[in-house]
Structures are given as structure tokens and as C-alpha cells.
Design a protein around this motif. Structure first.
Motif, mmCIF file in Angstrom:
data_model
loop_
_atom_site.group_PDB
_atom_site.id
_atom_site.type_symbol
_atom_site.label_atom_id
_atom_site.label_comp_id
_atom_site.label_asym_id
_atom_site.label_seq_id
_atom_site.Cartn_x
_atom_site.Cartn_y
_atom_site.Cartn_z
ATOM 1 N N VAL A 1 0.716 -1.090 -0.238
ATOM 2 C CA VAL A 1 -0.113 0.055 -0.023
ATOM 3 C C VAL A 1 0.863 1.334 0.060
ATOM 4 C CG1 VAL A 1 -0.375 0.433 2.364
ATOM 5 C CG2 VAL A 1 -2.389 0.703 1.128
ATOM 6 N N GLY A 2 2.156 1.165 0.436
ATOM 7 C CA GLY A 2 2.934 2.418 0.271
ATOM 8 C C GLY A 2 3.476 2.658 1.823
ATOM 9 N N LYS A 3 3.367 2.148 2.858
ATOM 10 C CA LYS A 3 3.342 2.552 4.176
ATOM 11 C C LYS A 3 4.925 3.224 4.472
ATOM 12 C CE LYS A 3 2.748 -1.488 5.911
ATOM 13 N NZ LYS A 3 2.265 -2.030 5.091
ATOM 14 N N SER A 4 5.827 2.254 3.966
ATOM 15 C CA SER A 4 7.385 2.578 4.002
ATOM 16 C C SER A 4 7.504 3.856 3.344
ATOM 17 C CB SER A 4 8.115 1.450 3.650
ATOM 18 O OG SER A 4 7.925 0.644 4.605
ATOM 19 N N SER A 5 7.225 3.648 1.856
ATOM 20 C CA SER A 5 7.603 5.095 1.054
ATOM 21 C C SER A 5 6.792 6.138 1.564
ATOM 22 C CB SER A 5 6.794 4.718 -0.501
ATOM 23 O OG SER A 5 7.538 3.610 -0.851
ATOM 24 N N VAL A 6 5.574 6.424 1.991
ATOM 25 C CA VAL A 6 5.097 7.449 2.585
ATOM 26 C C VAL A 6 5.834 8.005 3.916
ATOM 27 C CG1 VAL A 6 3.000 8.193 3.781
ATOM 28 C CG2 VAL A 6 2.639 7.029 1.599
ATOM 29 N N ALA A 7 6.231 6.816 4.763
ATOM 30 C CA ALA A 7 6.917 7.378 5.966
ATOM 31 C C ALA A 7 8.384 7.981 5.258
ATOM 32 C CB ALA A 7 7.413 6.087 6.716
ATOM 33 N N VAL A 8 9.066 7.573 4.402
ATOM 34 C CA VAL A 8 10.243 8.222 4.142
ATOM 35 C C VAL A 8 9.846 9.535 3.458
ATOM 36 C CG1 VAL A 8 12.221 8.175 2.155
ATOM 37 C CG2 VAL A 8 11.507 6.162 3.661
ATOM 38 N N GLU A 9 8.839 9.763 2.858
ATOM 39 C CA GLU A 9 8.437 11.158 2.307
ATOM 40 C C GLU A 9 8.127 12.145 3.513
ATOM 41 O OE1 GLU A 9 7.597 14.364 -0.068
ATOM 42 O OE2 GLU A 9 8.754 12.537 -0.531
ATOM 43 N N LEU A 10 7.404 11.478 4.638
ATOM 44 C CA LEU A 10 7.042 12.314 5.666
ATOM 45 C C LEU A 10 8.310 12.830 6.360
ATOM 46 C CD1 LEU A 10 4.039 10.303 7.189
ATOM 47 C CD2 LEU A 10 3.858 12.442 6.465
ATOM 48 N N HIS A 11 9.006 11.887 6.317
ATOM 49 C CA HIS A 11 10.570 12.155 7.091
ATOM 50 C C HIS A 11 11.035 13.388 6.139
ATOM 51 C CE1 HIS A 11 14.539 12.005 8.512
ATOM 52 N NE2 HIS A 11 15.097 11.791 7.268
ATOM 53 N N THR A 12 11.108 13.250 4.895
ATOM 54 C CA THR A 12 11.614 14.381 3.871
ATOM 55 C C THR A 12 11.193 15.746 4.321
ATOM 56 O OG1 THR A 12 12.235 12.598 2.420
ATOM 57 C CG2 THR A 12 12.341 15.015 1.619
ATOM 58 N N GLN A 13 9.853 15.672 4.195
ATOM 59 C CA GLN A 13 8.854 16.901 4.348
ATOM 60 C C GLN A 13 9.107 17.380 5.663
ATOM 61 O OE1 GLN A 13 4.793 17.006 2.737
ATOM 62 N NE2 GLN A 13 5.441 15.542 1.181
ATOM 63 N N LEU A 14 9.054 16.726 6.594
ATOM 64 C CA LEU A 14 9.393 17.161 8.120
ATOM 65 C C LEU A 14 10.626 17.669 8.413
ATOM 66 C CD1 LEU A 14 7.514 14.457 9.930
ATOM 67 C CD2 LEU A 14 6.813 16.992 9.821
ATOM 68 N N ALA A 15 11.938 16.846 7.942
ATOM 69 C CA ALA A 15 13.163 17.556 7.939
ATOM 70 C C ALA A 15 13.413 18.667 7.055
ATOM 71 C CB ALA A 15 13.983 16.528 7.166
ATOM 72 N N ALA A 16 12.671 19.024 5.883
ATOM 73 C CA ALA A 16 12.897 20.258 5.218
ATOM 74 C C ALA A 16 12.090 21.207 6.126
ATOM 75 C CB ALA A 16 12.078 20.003 3.880
ATOM 76 N N ALA A 17 11.106 20.916 6.606
ATOM 77 C CA ALA A 17 10.567 22.036 7.519
ATOM 78 C C ALA A 17 11.086 22.159 8.905
ATOM 79 C CB ALA A 17 8.811 21.677 7.648
#
Length: 166
Positions: free
Chosen positions: A10-26
Motif C-alpha cells: 500500500v506504500g507505508k514505508s514509501s510514505v513514511a520516508v516522504e513524511l520524513h523528508t517533508q518534516l526534515a525540510a520544515a
């Protein structure tokens, strides 16, 4: 705490990595734990609550370093919110998200990922997990479809639910 659950593919790990990327950028302080790795052993040690024990140990280490936001991915995490938060020893504000997809989407993603002999077994477990999660996940769990969507779009929607924009 953000719980990401959903069937295999479903994409759990991919979404978690993207969440990490967006949060880190912020500049938002956070950590990510892949729950599937907390008790990956044979024979399965589920009766010993190893996942909960390992989560408690890891979270204690993160907390000691000042982390207060956790993204936790695991297929059934949205059905185990109480047990997992109890293991953490905190009373966190929880957002639980069940990522969903059609059978066809999950199968296509799994076929790209599973290159060994376990594809058929993963597809069967994924289909069964999807039915079980949809039927048994509490109504308070946010359901977010992933079919035909980018991980960036899905992560942005989830961040809006958490309020962790920085």
C-alpha cells in the motif's frame, strides 16, 4: 504519534520516508520506526510481545534525546494503538492512518518489490490483511487511498491531519 497501517504494497514505508523528508525540510524534529523490523524472527516471537518491548526501548532512547514526534509504520498498527502507546510509557496524542489501495494496485506494487519466491504468499497475506483492516480498524482511524497518487501528495494530506507542519 503517527501510526501508519495498511496492507503490504500500500506504500507505508514509501510514505513514511516522504513524511520524513517533508518534516526534515520544515525543521520538524521527529523519528521514524519501521514496526515490521521490531519482531522479524523465525519462529515468530509474538507471544513474548517483543515488538512492544523493542518499541519501548527505542522510544526511550529517542525521548532521552528530545524527540517528541514518532512516525510508526506497521501493517496492523492502527488496530494496536492502545497496546503500542502503553508500551511507550507515554500518553501521546495519536493520529492513526490506514492507507488503502485496490487489490490490483497492491499486487502490481508487490510484483515490483518481491523478486524472490515469496510473491504469491505476500499477495495472499496482503489481500487478507486489507479485508481484516477495513473491517476491524476503529472508525477513528483516518482512511487514505493511495491508488494513482504520489507519495508526496499522500504525505501532505497526512501532515495536515497531524498538524506537524513546523
Amino acid at each position: 504519534m503517527l501510526f501508519l497501517g495498511g496492507r503490504s504494497g500500500v506504500g507505508k514505508s514509501s510514505v513514511a520516508v516522504e513524511l520524513h523528508t517533508q518534516l526534515a525540510a520544515a525543521g520538524v524534529r521527529h523519528c521514524v520506526i519501521e514496526g515490521d523490523n521490531l519482531d522479524l524472527a523465525h519462529p515468530p516471537p509474538w507471544e513474548h510481545h517483543l515488538a512492544e518491548r523493542n518499541l519501548a526501548a527505542m522510544w526511550a532512547n529517542y525521548r532521552a534525546l528530545g524527540y517528541r514526534r514518532l512516525i510508526y509504520t506497521n501493517t496492523v498498527s492502527v488496530r494496536q494503538v492502545d497496546a503500542l502507546t502503553a508500551a511507550m510509557g507515554d500518553a501521546p496524542h495519536v493520529t492513526a492512518v490506514l492507507l488503502t489501495s485496490t487489490d490490483a494496485t497492491a499486487r502490481e506494487r508487490l510484483a515490483r518489490r518481491e523478486i524472490g519466491t515469496a510473491l504469491r504468499q505476500h499477495v495472499e497475506r496482503s489481500d487478507a490483511a486489507a479485508r481484516s483492516l477495513e473491517a476491524l480498524a476503529p472508525a477513528s482511524v483516518h482512511r487514505i487511498p493511495t491508488d494513482g497518487r504520489s507519495v508526496a501528495d499522500i504525505a501532505t494530506e497526512i501532515l495536515a491531519l497531524t498538524g506537524w507542519h513546523g
